[in-house]
Design a protein around this motif. Sequence first.
Motif, PDB file in Angstrom:
ATOM      1  N   GLU A 120      39.427  22.717  -8.262  1.00 23.78           N
ATOM      2  CA  GLU A 120      38.231  22.397  -8.317  1.00 23.78           C
ATOM      3  C   GLU A 120      37.219  22.338  -7.050  1.00 23.78           C
ATOM      4  OE1 GLU A 120      38.310  18.616 -10.615  1.00 23.78           O
ATOM      5  OE2 GLU A 120      38.429  19.824 -12.544  1.00 23.78           O
ATOM      6  N   GLU A 121      38.308  21.903  -6.206  1.00 18.70           N
ATOM      7  CA  GLU A 121      37.611  21.641  -4.630  1.00 18.70           C
ATOM      8  C   GLU A 121      37.522  23.122  -4.105  1.00 18.70           C
ATOM      9  OE1 GLU A 121      40.615  19.653  -2.450  1.00 18.70           O
ATOM     10  OE2 GLU A 121      40.032  17.635  -2.857  1.00 18.70           O
ATOM     11  N   SER A 122      38.308  24.028  -4.321  1.00 20.73           N
ATOM     12  CA  SER A 122      38.023  25.485  -3.988  1.00 20.73           C
ATOM     13  C   SER A 122      36.849  25.957  -4.571  1.00 20.73           C
ATOM     14  CB  SER A 122      39.138  26.436  -4.392  1.00 20.73           C
ATOM     15  OG  SER A 122      38.989  27.518  -4.261  1.00 20.73           O
ATOM     16  N   ASP A 123      36.480  25.702  -5.998  1.00 16.09           N
ATOM     17  CA  ASP A 123      35.236  26.037  -6.516  1.00 16.09           C
ATOM     18  C   ASP A 123      34.055  25.523  -5.833  1.00 16.09           C
ATOM     19  OD1 ASP A 123      36.794  27.538  -8.210  1.00 16.09           O
ATOM     20  OD2 ASP A 123      36.825  26.357  -9.931  1.00 16.09           O
ATOM     21  N   GLU A 124      34.118  24.171  -5.606  1.00 13.99           N
ATOM     22  CA  GLU A 124      32.918  23.458  -4.946  1.00 13.99           C
ATOM     23  C   GLU A 124      32.644  24.083  -3.791  1.00 13.99           C
ATOM     24  OE1 GLU A 124      33.866  19.394  -4.627  1.00 13.99           O
ATOM     25  OE2 GLU A 124      34.212  19.299  -6.845  1.00 13.99           O
ATOM     26  N   TYR A 125      33.558  24.477  -2.887  1.00 17.09           N
ATOM     27  CA  TYR A 125      33.232  25.079  -1.518  1.00 17.09           C
ATOM     28  C   TYR A 125      32.780  26.593  -1.687  1.00 17.09           C
ATOM     29  CZ  TYR A 125      35.971  21.502   0.769  1.00 17.09           C
ATOM     30  OH  TYR A 125      36.604  20.316   1.122  1.00 17.09           O
ATOM     31  N   LEU A 126      33.213  27.220  -2.764  1.00 21.36           N
ATOM     32  CA  LEU A 126      32.653  28.448  -3.095  1.00 21.36           C
ATOM     33  C   LEU A 126      31.269  28.430  -3.704  1.00 21.36           C
ATOM     34  CD1 LEU A 126      33.134  31.668  -3.245  1.00 21.36           C
ATOM     35  CD2 LEU A 126      33.929  31.195  -5.690  1.00 21.36           C
ATOM     36  N   ALA A 127      31.155  27.364  -4.296  1.00 17.40           N
ATOM     37  CA  ALA A 127      29.734  27.168  -4.800  1.00 17.40           C
ATOM     38  C   ALA A 127      28.658  26.909  -3.774  1.00 17.40           C
ATOM     39  CB  ALA A 127      29.470  25.895  -5.773  1.00 17.40           C
TER      40      ALA A 127
END
Length: 145
Positions: A90-97
């Motif tokens: 989820e953190e990785s997805d947030e950074y990508l977002a």
Amino acid sequence: MKRRYLNSRNKQNVLLLACMNQESKNMIESFNLQGEWKRKANTIATFAESLMKHVIEDLDMEQRRQVMRLVAHYGVKTVQTSAYTKKEEEESDEYLAVLVDHALGGTCKNCNRKDFTNCELRTAFIHACVPVYDECADGCPYKVE
């Protein structure tokens, strides 16, 4: 008791020693090590090589040749050994977002590029599975208008 033959696990251990030797030498150049750190990397390489020689010195000659052939044809490769936790994903997805928002809001906003198929950002978005902005676009599906 002198070891004359190596089981599969010990062959792998010898390969790891050979790789430690070679990779320690490679790191000197890769990290541009100087002084004390260069000496430490060389020490690691020397100890790994010495230990490997000690292990193979009493091996049967054919077994030793096989090990040396293996050493010449194998290298180091890192592989993921455990899955990321849901929180890490989820953190990785947030950074990508965040990256996508900035790219779309800056580079992609009102983009007039005609050769959008050659756009590196578009290609990166596709490979990163970033959802398109406009599914029915005739041009770039990431163009924000």
